[in-house]
Design an enzyme around this catalytic site. Sequence first.
Site, mmCIF file in Angstrom:
data_model
loop_
_atom_site.group_PDB
_atom_site.id
_atom_site.type_symbol
_atom_site.label_atom_id
_atom_site.label_comp_id
_atom_site.label_asym_id
_atom_site.label_seq_id
_atom_site.Cartn_x
_atom_site.Cartn_y
_atom_site.Cartn_z
ATOM 1 N N LYS A 14 0.830 -1.214 0.000
ATOM 2 C CA LYS A 14 0.000 0.000 0.000
ATOM 3 C C LYS A 14 0.865 1.266 0.000
ATOM 4 C CE LYS A 14 -2.482 -1.033 3.738
ATOM 5 N NZ LYS A 14 -1.963 -2.357 4.146
ATOM 6 N N ARG A 90 -10.117 0.171 8.275
ATOM 7 C CA ARG A 90 -9.712 -1.206 8.551
ATOM 8 C C ARG A 90 -10.844 -2.015 9.185
ATOM 9 N NH1 ARG A 90 -3.878 0.144 8.746
ATOM 10 N NH2 ARG A 90 -2.677 -1.784 8.706
ATOM 11 N N ARG A 129 11.250 -5.997 5.240
ATOM 12 C CA ARG A 129 11.132 -4.579 5.610
ATOM 13 C C ARG A 129 11.617 -4.361 7.046
ATOM 14 N NH1 ARG A 129 5.233 -2.127 5.089
ATOM 15 N NH2 ARG A 129 4.881 -3.497 6.877
ATOM 16 N N ARG A 135 11.488 -1.363 11.421
ATOM 17 C CA ARG A 135 10.094 -1.114 11.849
ATOM 18 C C ARG A 135 9.704 -2.138 12.925
ATOM 19 N NH1 ARG A 135 4.672 -0.242 8.157
ATOM 20 N NH2 ARG A 135 3.298 -1.265 9.643
ATOM 21 N N ARG A 146 -1.003 -9.518 13.119
ATOM 22 C CA ARG A 146 -1.583 -8.517 12.217
ATOM 23 C C ARG A 146 -2.359 -9.210 11.105
ATOM 24 N NH1 ARG A 146 3.799 -5.715 10.842
ATOM 25 N NH2 ARG A 146 2.681 -4.293 9.469
HETATM 26 P P1 AMP Z 1 0.072 0.322 8.712
HETATM 27 O O1 AMP Z 1 1.260 1.220 8.610
HETATM 28 O O2 AMP Z 1 -1.100 0.809 7.896
HETATM 29 O O3 AMP Z 1 0.410 -1.124 8.445
HETATM 30 O O4 AMP Z 1 -0.430 0.389 10.233
HETATM 31 C C1 AMP Z 1 0.386 -0.037 11.301
HETATM 32 C C2 AMP Z 1 -0.458 -0.284 12.544
HETATM 33 O O5 AMP Z 1 -1.135 0.928 12.934
HETATM 34 C C3 AMP Z 1 -1.558 -1.304 12.388
HETATM 35 O O6 AMP Z 1 -1.098 -2.645 12.561
HETATM 36 C C4 AMP Z 1 -2.539 -0.878 13.472
HETATM 37 O O7 AMP Z 1 -2.094 -1.310 14.748
HETATM 38 C C5 AMP Z 1 -2.431 0.651 13.437
HETATM 39 N N1 AMP Z 1 -3.415 1.238 12.503
HETATM 40 C C6 AMP Z 1 -3.164 1.902 11.342
HETATM 41 N N2 AMP Z 1 -4.288 2.283 10.731
HETATM 42 C C7 AMP Z 1 -5.301 1.843 11.516
HETATM 43 C C8 AMP Z 1 -6.724 1.890 11.419
HETATM 44 N N3 AMP Z 1 -7.342 2.466 10.374
HETATM 45 N N4 AMP Z 1 -7.446 1.322 12.434
HETATM 46 C C9 AMP Z 1 -6.856 0.741 13.487
HETATM 47 N N5 AMP Z 1 -5.527 0.636 13.632
HETATM 48 C C10 AMP Z 1 -4.744 1.183 12.661
#
Ligand code: AMP
Length: 190
Positions: A14, A90, A129, A135, A146
């Site tokens: 993404k 999400r 990554r 990260r 996740r």
């Molecule tokens: P990402 O960078 O989009 O993979 O997000 C990393 C982490 O942030 C996720 O595993 C969630 O713990 C949290 N997170 C990001 N976006 C959301 C969302 N829309 N709703 C809930 N948790 C989120």
Amino acid sequence: MLNLVLFGAPGSGKGTQSEKIIDKYGLHHISTGEVLRKQIKEGTELGKIADSYISKGHLIPDDLMVDILRQELKGLPKECKGVIFDGFPRTIPQAVELEKLLAETGSGLTGVIGLEVPEEELVARMLKRGAETGRADDNIDTILNRLKVYHNQTEPLKEHYQDKGSYMQINGLGDVDSIFSSIVKALEEK
Ligand code: AMP
């Protein structure tokens, strides 16, 4: 306004594809994961709360996420041509709120780009990554959590958007440029 949701499992590309879409269409990027990681880095109260969920691979509660998104939308420049939502929604309640928030600004969702990638590839990409960027949530235990959370809470959104006719299925396997070409083609056909 060209408002797009970039949808897919963690590790589906993404962030990478967002950058290319932004370059081509001049959209504003809202990555909720990046917003949260910035808060964690700055050691804010929100960052501390977010870290307690992210480090376990859990989702941040919907109310909090919707407040964060509302703030991000308020901060958009007036001349904004549209937004790419990366990592939001999400959950189904988040999708419902997104539709309401966009309607309040007099616009709507143009489409949902669904990046589809097999599970083994997702795990391999996230481990790579993690090794390259450090990260924190890209470690095997958190990755597996996740993915579980994705299947239980996020994947039902695919059907939600298919029912609305806004889901564009994209094969997320292959090189970055050919995946991007498939996205452009799907957008042109929309
Ligand atoms: P990402 O960078 O989009 O993979 O997000 C990393 C982490 O942030 C996720 O595993 C969630 O713990 C949290 N997170 C990001 N976006 C959301 C969302 N829309 N709703 C809930 N948790 C989120």
